[in-house]
Design a protein around this motif. Structure first.
Motif, short mmCIF file in Angstrom:
data_model
loop_
_atom_site.label_atom_id
_atom_site.label_comp_id
_atom_site.label_asym_id
_atom_site.label_seq_id
_atom_site.Cartn_x
_atom_site.Cartn_y
_atom_site.Cartn_z
N PHE A 232 4.32 -2.01 1.12
CA PHE A 232 3.22 -1.55 -0.03
C PHE A 232 3.65 -0.30 -0.66
O PHE A 232 3.22 -0.11 -1.98
CB PHE A 232 2.05 -1.39 0.72
N ALA A 233 4.22 0.68 -0.16
CA ALA A 233 4.49 1.81 -0.66
C ALA A 233 5.53 1.55 -1.82
O ALA A 233 5.12 2.11 -2.95
CB ALA A 233 5.12 2.85 0.19
N VAL A 234 6.63 0.79 -1.53
CA VAL A 234 7.57 0.59 -2.51
C VAL A 234 7.04 -0.17 -3.65
O VAL A 234 7.19 0.08 -4.79
CB VAL A 234 8.76 -0.27 -2.04
N ALA A 235 6.39 -1.11 -3.49
CA ALA A 235 5.58 -1.92 -4.33
C ALA A 235 4.62 -1.18 -5.40
O ALA A 235 4.74 -1.40 -6.43
CB ALA A 235 4.88 -3.03 -3.89
N THR A 236 3.69 -0.55 -4.90
CA THR A 236 2.71 0.47 -5.75
C THR A 236 3.80 1.62 -6.39
O THR A 236 3.19 1.93 -7.55
CB THR A 236 1.79 0.77 -5.10
N ILE A 237 4.50 2.07 -5.69
CA ILE A 237 5.38 3.17 -6.45
C ILE A 237 6.18 2.39 -7.64
O ILE A 237 6.34 2.95 -8.74
CB ILE A 237 6.61 4.02 -5.51
N GLY A 238 6.75 1.27 -7.61
CA GLY A 238 7.22 0.53 -8.53
C GLY A 238 6.13 0.36 -9.56
O GLY A 238 6.62 0.44 -10.96
N ALA B 136 11.61 -6.25 -12.41
CA ALA B 136 11.69 -5.91 -11.11
C ALA B 136 10.60 -5.46 -10.27
O ALA B 136 10.27 -6.07 -9.27
CB ALA B 136 12.43 -4.62 -11.18
N ALA B 137 9.51 -4.66 -11.23
CA ALA B 137 8.28 -4.56 -10.25
C ALA B 137 7.13 -5.53 -10.13
O ALA B 137 6.72 -6.07 -9.32
CB ALA B 137 7.56 -3.41 -11.28
N ALA B 138 7.26 -6.45 -11.39
CA ALA B 138 6.49 -7.83 -11.19
C ALA B 138 6.96 -8.61 -10.17
O ALA B 138 5.99 -9.10 -9.53
CB ALA B 138 6.32 -8.13 -12.70
N THR C 48 11.66 -11.31 0.07
CA THR C 48 10.87 -10.58 -0.61
C THR C 48 11.23 -9.12 -0.42
O THR C 48 11.25 -8.12 -1.26
CB THR C 48 9.29 -10.78 -0.03
N ASP C 49 11.87 -8.69 0.93
CA ASP C 49 12.46 -7.39 1.07
C ASP C 49 13.69 -7.20 0.23
O ASP C 49 13.95 -5.96 -0.25
CB ASP C 49 12.83 -7.32 2.55
N ASP C 50 14.48 -8.12 -0.11
CA ASP C 50 15.42 -7.85 -1.03
C ASP C 50 14.99 -7.48 -2.38
O ASP C 50 15.66 -6.65 -3.19
CB ASP C 50 16.14 -9.37 -1.25
N ASP C 51 13.79 -8.35 -2.83
CA ASP C 51 13.20 -7.64 -4.12
C ASP C 51 12.51 -6.27 -4.06
O ASP C 51 12.92 -5.59 -5.11
CB ASP C 51 12.04 -8.57 -4.67
N LEU C 52 12.17 -5.99 -2.83
CA LEU C 52 11.50 -4.52 -2.75
C LEU C 52 12.65 -3.48 -2.85
O LEU C 52 12.79 -2.59 -3.51
CB LEU C 52 10.84 -4.40 -1.74
N ASP C 53 13.96 -3.93 -2.31
CA ASP C 53 15.11 -2.80 -2.26
C ASP C 53 15.49 -2.87 -3.54
O ASP C 53 16.04 -1.68 -3.79
CB ASP C 53 15.91 -3.35 -1.22
#
Length: 390
Positions: free
Chosen positions: A210-216, A267-269, A322-327
């Protein structure tokens, strides 16, 4: 499954409320916080039984993106992205009844994601020792935003995720500098006692996600806003009797920033959509992370059927994607966002160094969130390790 990154009605509605609120108010710092509280935006992700709208990650990210488009500096990312989203569905009722209504009234939450030399640590050295109906928390965390204002701090420990009262005895704060000037602290926990029910026996992988997604989402908004600001500057600023935008080198540089902005938006979306779709903000999650495993398969005491095993395997595969996308998102923010801000700074010339100019608010926040992610090299190493393990 069909991929559709377009905003739905609820996301559009949240974004429209933010835009309308910013049009009616000139504050862009903590003075705007009471207005956000009154608007009801802080209740977007709260469960309905606590007076919330029972929405999730996508609506919160829509809100954060619109706030960042105007470089608003309030504890919305810390409270919602680092606090509320990881807690929804994971809190015992008594604790939820204390925390969630307080958030709706403006209470600040935050999370201690980092330890010295270990950003987004998956093996925290912070300890949690259970003694009867209480737990003793000891350790040190760094770069904790709004720690001095937080009613509760989410603290990853070696025994799970602790929800620590911000005014608990044994907590000490040392302020650390930030580019944007918002409060950030190194926090020491010296045998801080919390009730046993505030140590959640869950992994903290979701907290990181959630931190990475919302920072993005914030990064997406910052770059969108600074691109608009810079495009207007080169359109109206005259040099040698011509607008700057008519010079080929300037046009190429602003085009480069546009490409980065669109790439970061995708990337964020993509990462936010994947996380919201396959993980969501509820308790039904199937994932193995650095601090434990959630069961998404058979109930206890019952043999897992072949169908259930297949569904579990599919869920784990989706989780890895999903983790790939977040990284990828984290690396794009840490690497591309600061570089794009530098180009915008260059295109503004000398006025870009003036702290009273709006550009400063975008550039400084971008530097801070890139640092929160651990920096470009750290994120490249993480991404490389993931690719090499496939």
């Amino acid at each position: 499954m069909e991929l559709d990154f377009n905003a739905d009605e609820s996301q559009d509605a949240v974004a429209e409320v933010v835009v309308s609120l910013l049009e009616r108010n000139t504050e862009r710092d903590i003075e705007l916080w009471p207005t956000l509280v009154d608007s009801g935006l802080l209740a977007v992700a709260l469960p309905e039984r606590f007076g919330g709208d029972d929405m999730g990650l996508l609506e919160v990210s829509a809100m954060l993106t619109e706030l960042a488009t105007d470089a608003v500096q309030v504890p919305a990312l810390a409270t919602l992205g680092l606090g509320v989203l990881p807690l929804v569905g994971n809190l015992p009722d008594a604790l939820a009844e204390k925390i969630f209504p307080a958030v709706a009234k403006g209470a600040v939450l935050t999370a201690a994601l980092h330890e010295p030399g270990a950003p987004f640590t998956t093996t925290p050295r912070t300890t949690a020792v259970t003694e009867g109906d209480s737990v003793r928390i000891s350790g040190r965390k760094t770069a904790v935003p709004y720690a001095d204002q937080a009613e509760w701090i989410l603290v990853p420990t070696d025994a799970g995720l602790a929800v620590v009262d911000g005014d608990a005895t044994g907590i000490s704060y040392v302020e650390s500098p930030t580019s944007a000037g918002f409060p950030e602290f190194s926090v020491r926990f010296d045998e801080v006692i919390v009730p046993a029910e505030q140590l959640l026996p869950v992994g903290f992988g979701d907290l990181h996600r959630f931190a990475v997604a919302t920072i993005g989402a914030v990064a997406d908004g910052l770059l969108k806003g600074v691109l608009t600001l810079t495009a207007e500057h080169v359109r109206t600023r005259q040099q040698f009797g011509r607008p700057l935008a008519e010079f080929q080198a300037v046009a190429q540089e602003i085009a480069d920033v546009y490409v980065v902005s669109r790439t970061l938006h995708v990337a964020a979306a993509s990462a936010n959509w994947a996380l919201a779709t396959h993980l969501g903000s509820g308790p039904s999650r199937s994932w193995t992370d650095g601090a434990g495993e959630r069961s998404g398969g058979a109930e206890e005491g019952r043999t897992e059927t072949s169908g259930a095993a297949a569904r579990r395997s599919e869920a784990e595969a989706i989780g890895h994607r999903t983790d790939d996308d977040l990284d990828v998102l984290a690396y794009a923010v840490a690497s591309d966002l600061p570089a794009a801000m530098q180009k915008c700074h260059h295109l503004h010339g000398g006025i870009g160094v003036d702290v009273t100019h709006p550009l400063h608010r975008y550039y400084s926040q971008a530097k801070d969130i890139a640092r929160w992610l651990g920096g470009e090299s750290f994120r490249l190493d993480r991404l490389g390790a993931r690719c090499s393990s496939i």
